[in-house]
Design an enzyme around this catalytic site. Structure first.
Site, PDB file in Angstrom:
ATOM      1  N   SER A  32       0.806  -1.219   0.000  1.00 51.15           N
ATOM      2  CA  SER A  32       0.000   0.000   0.000  1.00 51.15           C
ATOM      3  C   SER A  32       0.840   1.270   0.000  1.00 51.15           C
ATOM      4  CB  SER A  32      -0.947   0.009   1.197  1.00 51.15           C
ATOM      5  OG  SER A  32      -0.238   0.268   2.367  1.00 51.15           O
ATOM      6  N   LYS A  81       0.719   4.525   7.026  1.00 55.33           N
ATOM      7  CA  LYS A  81       0.159   5.402   5.986  1.00 55.33           C
ATOM      8  C   LYS A  81       0.812   6.769   6.066  1.00 55.33           C
ATOM      9  CE  LYS A  81      -2.904   2.343   4.941  1.00 55.33           C
ATOM     10  NZ  LYS A  81      -2.466   1.418   3.969  1.00 55.33           N
TER      11      LYS A  81
END
Lengths: 164, 154
Positions: A32, A81
């Site tokens: 990701s 993230k």
């Protein structure tokens, strides 16, 4: 035997406290955050997660920082993230239920760099700052990938903030 | 010579004390973070179960062992202010339908619904919605202060 036990009794709490307050090393799983982490699928990056920086009343985080946080969907999972929006920002979203979102007080908007391959705020909305566990400060393994992580929003999300 | 040996003696004593303090601090940190600690409660939101200025013991193990059930009183971080702790009762688990003030709402995965026992005077999930389980810190197991009102919450 007793001495080994005694040194364990002291050593374990000290190492746990060290990891909790200074930082620790963790492996990054998944794609990701490509291309920053795990650019090719044969190697996994190990990052240093700085916990010191998020202590205290005034959290030392800004847009572009990479943070690790407890997933709001599953408390047993930690995700890594990038912060795209901080509290008060109006963010234009990608594939979220509304096109623009105002990030509430004490929350942040996080996204993976790899658009479309990331479970991030575009799926679960703004996340509470209380879920942030650490800031990723550098890649420390493998040696060829050694680098400090720059605090910058990826090019394709530079205009994600409508007003701040 | 005399001064010198005296100085090393002081240094030894000082570093011994420092090492002792470090050990003590680390053990305290681990106990408070992973086993349990004391929480001083203020505010009216949990009346008549917990009153203001009560001290309760919170049990952190239930959180990391995922043994939080409906009806438990928990300590959690406030969603919009991570430095503030709240003490509320879990009234909804993921998948439950709860009354959110003016409509029913389903508690999403990985979240809990918290409400104060004092429904009329409590800022809780009815106002800020379900909170992520990652914000839970501990489960309140008993009240230890005031001493004449010891109580185990089950």
């Amino acid at each position: 035997m007793f001495r080994i036990f005694k040194s364990m009794l002291v050593g374990i709490p000290i190492s746990i406290t060290f990891c909790d307050s200074i930082g620790y090393v963790a492996r990054v799983d998944g794609t990701s955050m490509q291309p920053v982490f795990n650019p090719d699928r044969n190697h996994q990056d190990y990052v240093f997660l700085n916990r010191w920086i998020i202590k205290g009343d005034d959290i030392g985080l800004q847009r572009g920082d990479i943070v690790s946080l407890v997933s709001p969907k599953d408390p047993g999972q930690k995700i890594i993230k990038r912060i795209v929006g901080v509290e008060g920002d109006v963010v234009s979203t990608l594939d979220y239920k509304s096109n623009v979102v105002k990030v509430p007080q004490g929350h942040i908007w996080v996204e993976g760099d790899h658009v479309g391959h990331s479970m991030d705020s575009n799926m679960f909305g703004p996340v509470s700052m209380g879920l942030v566990t650490a800031k990723a400060s550098s890649i420390i393994w493998p040696p060829s990938r050694w680098q400090y992580l720059k605090s910058e929003v990826p090019v394709h999300r530079l205009n994600a903030i409508i007003t701040s | 010579m005399v001064v010198n040996s005296n100085f090393t003696g002081v240094l030894k004593k000082f570093s011994g004390t420092l090492w002792y303090l470090v050990k003590f601090g680390c053990v305290t940190h681990c106990v408070m973070e992973y086993f349990g600690d004391f929480v001083f409660c203020t505010g009216p939101s949990m009346e008549p179960t917990i009153y203001t200025n009560n001290v309760v013991i919170s049990d952190q193990m239930s959180v990391w062992m995922k043994r939080i059930d409906k009806g438990d009183i928990v300590i959690a971080k406030l969603p919009h202010d991570r430095n503030q702790l709240i003490c509320k009762r879990v009234t909804g688990l993921p998948g439950d339908r709860v009354w959110a003030g003016y409509s029913y709402q389903k508690v999403p995965r990985g979240h809990v619904w918290l409400e104060g026992d004092n429904k009329k005077n409590s800022t809780d999930s009815r106002e800020y919605g379900p909170i992520p389980q990652g914000l839970l810190r501990g489960k309140v197991i008993c009240r230890i202060w005031p001493l004449n009102d010891l109580k185990i919450f089950s």
